[in-house]
Design a protein around this motif. Structure first.
Motif, PDB file in Angstrom:
ATOM      1  N   ALA A   6       0.823  -1.191   0.000  1.00  0.00           N
ATOM      2  CA  ALA A   6       0.000   0.000   0.000  1.00  0.00           C
ATOM      3  C   ALA A   6       0.858   1.242   0.000  1.00  0.00           C
ATOM      4  O   ALA A   6       0.515   2.239   0.608  1.00  0.00           O
ATOM      5  N   GLU A 119      -2.673   3.524  -6.364  1.00  0.00           N
ATOM      6  CA  GLU A 119      -2.942   2.359  -5.527  1.00  0.00           C
ATOM      7  C   GLU A 119      -4.025   2.704  -4.511  1.00  0.00           C
ATOM      8  O   GLU A 119      -4.869   1.875  -4.179  1.00  0.00           O
ATOM      9  N   TYR A 150      -2.754  -4.047 -13.631  1.00  0.00           N
ATOM     10  CA  TYR A 150      -2.385  -3.864 -12.220  1.00  0.00           C
ATOM     11  C   TYR A 150      -3.593  -3.211 -11.560  1.00  0.00           C
ATOM     12  O   TYR A 150      -4.044  -2.151 -11.988  1.00  0.00           O
ATOM     13  N   SER A 152      -6.049  -2.176  -7.983  1.00  0.00           N
ATOM     14  CA  SER A 152      -6.115  -1.911  -6.547  1.00  0.00           C
ATOM     15  C   SER A 152      -7.554  -1.617  -6.146  1.00  0.00           C
ATOM     16  O   SER A 152      -8.228  -0.787  -6.769  1.00  0.00           O
ATOM     17  N   TYR A 176      -7.080  -3.019   1.827  1.00  0.00           N
ATOM     18  CA  TYR A 176      -6.851  -2.933   0.386  1.00  0.00           C
ATOM     19  C   TYR A 176      -6.520  -4.305  -0.171  1.00  0.00           C
ATOM     20  O   TYR A 176      -6.076  -5.205   0.540  1.00  0.00           O
ATOM     21  N   THR A 177      -6.729  -4.439  -1.473  1.00  0.00           N
ATOM     22  CA  THR A 177      -6.316  -5.622  -2.223  1.00  0.00           C
ATOM     23  C   THR A 177      -5.655  -5.153  -3.507  1.00  0.00           C
ATOM     24  O   THR A 177      -6.226  -4.349  -4.250  1.00  0.00           O
ATOM     25  N   ILE A 178      -4.438  -5.619  -3.759  1.00  0.00           N
ATOM     26  CA  ILE A 178      -3.712  -5.273  -4.976  1.00  0.00           C
ATOM     27  C   ILE A 178      -3.404  -6.571  -5.717  1.00  0.00           C
ATOM     28  O   ILE A 178      -2.952  -7.541  -5.117  1.00  0.00           O
TER      29      ILE A 178
END
Length: 335
Positions: A6, A119, A150, A152, A176-178
């Motif tokens: 993050a 992000e 990519y 987020s 969060y999820t990336i």
């Protein structure tokens, strides 16, 4: 590939737990309040204590510093944030817009993002969710890799006061999820982060990254990580805490007007060691000293020259030298 965490999350907060509204004197305004990260200044930095446990390589601990450097074209609002991993002496340069969007990065390979990748949004409010994505291109030594997405996603949860190695902070807590996919595998990072409401800097980050096969879903590695802020300096808010350990590492020393090779090291106790050799590897002179938590370097007397100077960030030191009637400048740069 660039880190999956993050990084560059912007702090936010909303009404206190007791709710908002009301017309009485001193009451909070109705509706949520938002907080944004202030504009960066050159040499703003944050140093973190990192603990990791990998299902492949086991456990490790180290320090990591993020130092804001001016970009090659700051008139376009581009900055470079350098991430250095102590012990491993690794380095990644992240190219950021003035509001912390990721436009590119470089290490052994270069990465570009179209559009600019956030992000975490620059400004957040309680309960807000986001879902951002960017097409990422990779090039290594002239060879281009397939592009991939990519992505987020996250949610702002609320305010929380926490204490870490750098002190006690009022923070915004968020999850969060990336994720990214690049054949033959994918990676998903799920984490919880706490951000200082004044500076917008991450204070603590707990996350789990899982890498698996796109073909059959078989997991190849699980990495558990925790980062805690240990030292930082933010010009916009005047916040600052220094430690000796943040300067540890290997440096190149450049002495103005001199073409000697001068590898320099600083250990975790703050001991500075310099050894300069000529083109044939013969030692021409050496110097030693100590650095304190504020970055002030005190060199021991030696018969070659006298040195004075200090660190202006965990990765950069500047100073002057005098030898008889001759004098000049010198500079450390982290490798």
């Amino acid at each position: 590939m660039p880190r999956l965490n993050a990084g560059f999350i912007v702090a936010a907060m909303a009404l206190t737990a007791c709710g908002g509204g009301g017309s009485g004197s001193g009451s909070e305004p109705a509706g949520p309040r938002s907080y944004s990260m202030p504009a960066p200044s050159q040499y703003d930095f944050a140093t973190y204590a990192v603990e990791q446990k990998s299902s492949i390589s086991g456990s490790s601990t180290y320090l990591k510093s993020r130092v804001m450097q001016s970009g090659s074209n700051p008139s376009d609002g581009v900055y470079i944030e350098t991430v250095t991993y102590r012990e491993y002496e690794g380095r990644l340069d992240y190219h950021l817009t003035s509001d912390r969007g990721m436009s590119g990065s470089a290490a052994y390979c270069s990465y570009t993002y179209q559009p600019v990748m956030y992000e975490i949004p620059a400004t957040l409010t309680l309960g807000q969710t986001w879902d951002n994505s960017s097409v990422m291109s990779k090039e290594c030594r002239g060879t281009k890799a397939p592009v991939y997405t990519y992505r987020s996603k996250g949610t702002v949860l609320g305010l929380e006061t926490i204490t870490v190695k750098a002190g006690t902070f009022e923070t915004v807590k968020l999850t969060y999820t990336i994720s990214w996919e690049l054949s033959p595998e994918k990676a998903v990072t799920e984490g919880t982060a706490w951000r200082d409401v004044r500076s917008g800097r991450i204070v603590k980050d707990d996350r789990v990254t899982t890498r698996s096969s796109l073909a059959d879903g078989k997991v190849s590695n699980v990495l558990n990580s925790t980062e805690e802020l240990t030292a930082f300096s933010i010009a916009a808010t005047g916040q600052r805490k220094m430690t000796v350990e943040q300067y540890a590492g290997s440096y190149s020393l450049v002495i103005a007007g001199n073409f000697l090779n001068c590898p320099t090291t600083v250990d975790n106790a703050g001991t500075v060691s310099v050894k300069c050799t000529d083109a044939y590897g013969s030692t021409q002179f050496s110097a030693s000293g100590t650095v304190d938590a504020d970055g002030e370097i005190r060199f021991a007397p030696n018969p070659y020259a006298s040195f004075t100077g200090k660190f202006i960030s965990p990765q950069n030191a500047r100073g002057t030298w005098t030898s008889g009637t001759t004098n000049g400048t010198w500079a450390f740069s982290h490798l």
